[in-house]
Design an enzyme around this catalytic site. Structure first.
Site, PDB file in Angstrom:
ATOM      1  N   CYS A   1      30.720  42.565  32.968  1.00 33.62           N
ATOM      2  CA  CYS A   1      29.269  42.539  32.870  1.00 33.62           C
ATOM      3  C   CYS A   1      28.785  41.106  32.730  1.00 33.62           C
ATOM      4  CB  CYS A   1      28.820  43.360  31.661  1.00 33.62           C
ATOM      5  SG  CYS A   1      29.307  45.096  31.752  1.00 33.62           S
TER       6      CYS A   1
ATOM      7  N   GLY B   1      27.746  42.682  37.489  1.00 26.99           N
ATOM      8  CA  GLY B   1      27.440  44.081  37.211  1.00 26.99           C
ATOM      9  C   GLY B   1      26.200  44.520  37.939  1.00 26.99           C
TER      10      GLY B   1
ATOM     11  N   ASN C   1      29.900  41.905  27.062  1.00 28.64           N
ATOM     12  CA  ASN C   1      30.764  41.766  28.237  1.00 28.64           C
ATOM     13  C   ASN C   1      32.196  41.879  27.774  1.00 28.64           C
ATOM     14  OD1 ASN C   1      31.780  38.934  30.287  1.00 28.64           O
ATOM     15  ND2 ASN C   1      32.041  41.112  30.679  1.00 28.64           N
ATOM     16  N   GLY C   2      32.932  42.826  28.345  1.00 36.48           N
ATOM     17  CA  GLY C   2      34.325  43.037  27.955  1.00 36.48           C
ATOM     18  C   GLY C   2      34.616  44.497  27.768  1.00 36.48           C
TER      19      GLY C   2
ATOM     20  N   CYS D   1      40.853  35.069  31.030  1.00 37.43           N
ATOM     21  CA  CYS D   1      41.205  35.958  32.141  1.00 37.43           C
ATOM     22  C   CYS D   1      41.493  35.156  33.413  1.00 37.43           C
ATOM     23  CB  CYS D   1      40.055  36.933  32.386  1.00 37.43           C
ATOM     24  SG  CYS D   1      40.251  37.951  33.866  1.00 37.43           S
TER      25      CYS D   1
ATOM     26  N   TYR E   1      38.371  35.984  41.392  1.00 38.31           N
ATOM     27  CA  TYR E   1      37.360  36.878  41.971  1.00 38.31           C
ATOM     28  C   TYR E   1      36.058  36.949  41.186  1.00 38.31           C
ATOM     29  CZ  TYR E   1      35.335  41.371  43.514  1.00 38.31           C
ATOM     30  OH  TYR E   1      34.500  42.350  43.975  1.00 38.31           O
TER      31      TYR E   1
ATOM     32  N   SER F   1      34.561  36.384  49.691  1.00 42.09           N
ATOM     33  CA  SER F   1      35.553  36.281  48.627  1.00 42.09           C
ATOM     34  C   SER F   1      36.749  35.412  49.009  1.00 42.09           C
ATOM     35  CB  SER F   1      36.029  37.673  48.215  1.00 42.09           C
ATOM     36  OG  SER F   1      36.568  38.364  49.330  1.00 42.09           O
TER      37      SER F   1
ATOM     38  N   ASP G   1      42.200  36.479  51.995  1.00 40.37           N
ATOM     39  CA  ASP G   1      41.348  37.249  51.094  1.00 40.37           C
ATOM     40  C   ASP G   1      41.807  36.998  49.667  1.00 40.37           C
ATOM     41  OD1 ASP G   1      39.324  38.881  50.260  1.00 40.37           O
ATOM     42  OD2 ASP G   1      39.998  40.667  51.327  1.00 40.37           O
ATOM     43  N   ASP G   2      40.989  37.443  48.693  1.00 42.09           N
ATOM     44  CA  ASP G   2      41.300  37.115  47.301  1.00 42.09           C
ATOM     45  C   ASP G   2      42.287  38.081  46.669  1.00 42.09           C
ATOM     46  OD1 ASP G   2      39.607  39.251  45.602  1.00 42.09           O
ATOM     47  OD2 ASP G   2      38.426  38.629  47.319  1.00 42.09           O
TER      48      ASP G   2
ATOM     49  N   CYS H   1      43.550  46.751  34.179  1.00 50.22           N
ATOM     50  CA  CYS H   1      42.968  45.895  33.152  1.00 50.22           C
ATOM     51  C   CYS H   1      42.294  46.766  32.102  1.00 50.22           C
ATOM     52  CB  CYS H   1      41.953  44.940  33.767  1.00 50.22           C
ATOM     53  SG  CYS H   1      41.091  43.920  32.542  1.00 50.22           S
TER      54      CYS H   1
ATOM     55  N   CYS I   1      45.317  35.231  30.166  1.00 51.45           N
ATOM     56  CA  CYS I   1      45.699  36.639  30.305  1.00 51.45           C
ATOM     57  C   CYS I   1      46.014  36.889  31.771  1.00 51.45           C
ATOM     58  CB  CYS I   1      44.576  37.562  29.834  1.00 51.45           C
ATOM     59  SG  CYS I   1      44.948  39.318  30.127  1.00 51.45           S
TER      60      CYS I   1
ATOM     61  N   CYS J   1      47.089  41.831  34.678  1.00 50.39           N
ATOM     62  CA  CYS J   1      46.965  42.631  35.897  1.00 50.39           C
ATOM     63  C   CYS J   1      48.022  42.235  36.932  1.00 50.39           C
ATOM     64  CB  CYS J   1      45.564  42.522  36.485  1.00 50.39           C
ATOM     65  SG  CYS J   1      45.034  40.843  36.873  1.00 50.39           S
TER      66      CYS J   1
END
Length: 478
Positions: free
Chosen positions: A23, A50, A124-125, A255, A261, A302, A364-365, A401, A452, A455
């Protein structure tokens, strides 16, 4: 009821849901400024984080007003609405749901009452001990099904302390990712979890202060970047200025996917521009996965920065082989089955004159399920490309995630069950190369132990209790 904006939805193919952003949050304390409009433009700059709902809370010193609704920032707010939101401080939020359904009741900012006034909060989170926290709520105190509502209600129901002291006591008990902006009638607060997983920055206005998810939002409203909010830090902002309070020891784990991204390319993280990092990622990708080809093209937008870096490092010319529909966004019109079958062509279409007869490198990402990349490879071949080599500027996304990005489950992630060669065959590409985790990490210039990367490697910096996580964890317990 909100009107559609004429844009194509992200979910034309329900079986190919891309990684949904976290978010966006924004807060401003600025007497004499039109804080609702500053918040509107701040959220507009954070819209990529978001697109489900948006909201703004304001106070003129005696009461808090909240206006929120489903839709994009520009759909929820207009001049007349913003004109009613007057005050000297405000917070705002644009949401993608990671806990709780995408419904009006779960839109933010959340609002709760205390003995001395109101409390509004935006988050956010994603929290990972929400059910444990929810057990501490007094019966009947909340209708919403989000971790944010639980957090807001807990802060408000501690009537023996000020909001600042209640937050300093509560936040060390909150597990997971949270960057917060919250407010009472007179004061703006901001806080970041001890790992600092989600970004949060402080900016200076001529007559006040701003906090936001990304530095790009500071730029949009004319604020000067001051610093990042530190992990485990809470800021209090009022007429006395900015005061800092540490509520937990910092253990930074920013992150890594923000670099890949989530963040805008014109945002700065840890003193380095995201665009510069993504171009460097492309250079590393070219060194790790070279190929003989005629043209490097991005999947817009992206993959664009990494494609630029790949082309620079490899010496292969860069070009635009795919055209993106500029009006791809959120829609309130459900696409027909015929339109769904057209799929990716509504968003991307190849330039036949550019790609025909060429050996292409398509950058691409990330790859989540693989449906989009599969469609792109097919389109390019139909447009006459002689070879299609796919290059991805992140390692395989193989783990979900739990900290604020709504990835698919591990079973739905293509890299969760297939090898790189099996994914290549599934896409129909001539070759497939992902950047290594080490290469991506090095390109950020941030030490691996301060990131982190769960993922990509399944190593979660905050231990996960699987029974306490999930988007609908509070709804299934009602």
């Amino acid at each position: 009821m909100l009107k559609g904006d004429g844009r194509l939805g992200h979910d034309l193919d329900s079986h190919d849901r891309a990684p949904k952003d976290a978010c966006g949050i924004f807060g401003v304390w600025a007497p004499g400024e039109e804080v609702s409009k500053l918040t509107y433009y701040g959220l507009y700059a954070l819209q990529h984080r978001g697109q489900e709902s948006a909201g703004i809370a304001v106070s003129e010193g005696s009461r808090i007003l909240v206006y929120k609704d489903m839709g994009l920032v520009a759909q929820v707010f207009d001049e007349s609405v913003l004109g009613t939101l007057r005050g000297h401080l405000a917070i705002g939020h644009c949401r993608y749901s990671t806990t709780g359904s995408s419904v009006w009741e779960n839109a933010q900012p959340t609002l709760s009452s205390t003995d001395v006034g109101g409390l509004a909060l935006a988050h956010n989170g994603n929290l990972i001990n929400t059910p444990v926290l929810a057990e501490r709520l007094q019966p009947g105190t909340t209708r919403a099904t989000t971790d944010t509502e639980v957090l807001t209600t807990l802060l408000a129901q501690d009537r023996s302390k000020s909001i600042e002291d209640a937050a300093a006591e509560l936040l060390p008990q909150v597990m997971g990712a949270y960057s917060l902006v919250f407010m009472d009638e007179k004061t703006l607060y901001a806080a970041r979890d001890p790992q600092g997983i989600r970004p949060l920055v402080l900016g200076r206005l001529e007559r006040g202060w701003v906090v936001a998810s990304e530095t790009a939002a500071l730029d949009i409203v004319g604020a000067t970047f001051v610093r990042e909010v530190e992990p485990g830090e809470m800021l209090t902002i009022d007429e006395r200025g900015v005061r800092s309070r540490k509520f937990a020891l910092a253990d930074p784990k920013g992150c890594l996917f923000e670099y890949v991204y989530l963040a805008r390319p014109d945002t700065t993280i840890a003193g380095r521009g995201v665009q510069v990092t993504r171009v460097e990622v492309g250079r590393v990708l070219a060194r790790e996965h070279p190929v003989e080809a005629d043209l490097v093209i991005p999947t817009p937008e992206s993959g664009t920065p990494a494609a630029v870096g790949y082309a620079e490092e490899s010496g292969i010319p860069y070009g635009m082989g795919l055209v993106k529909n500029s009006y791809v966004g959120r829609t309130f019109i459900e696409p027909s089955q015929t339109i769904r079958q057209l799929g990716i062509r509504l968003k991307l279409n190849p330039l036949r004159e550019v790609v025909e007869g060429k050996r292409l490198v398509v950058v691409d990402d990330s790859i989540v399920r693989g449906n989009t990349q599969r469609a792109i490879v097919k389109m390019l071949r139909e447009a006459g490309a002689s070879e299609v080599h796919v290059r991805i500027s992140s390692p395989p996304v193989a783990w979900p995630c739990f900290y604020g990005i709504d990835f698919a489950t591990r079973a739905e992630l293509i890299a969760g069950s297939l090898s790189v060669e099996e994914i290549r065959a599934s896409l129909g590409a001539d070759s497939l190369g992902y950047i290594s985790l080490e290469g991506l990490t090095e390109a950020t210039t941030i030490p691996a132990e301060r990131l982190c990367r769960a993922c990509f490697d399944g190593s979660y910096p905050i231990p996960i209790d699987q029974s306490h996580v999930g988007k609908y964890v509070l709804e299934t317990t009602k």
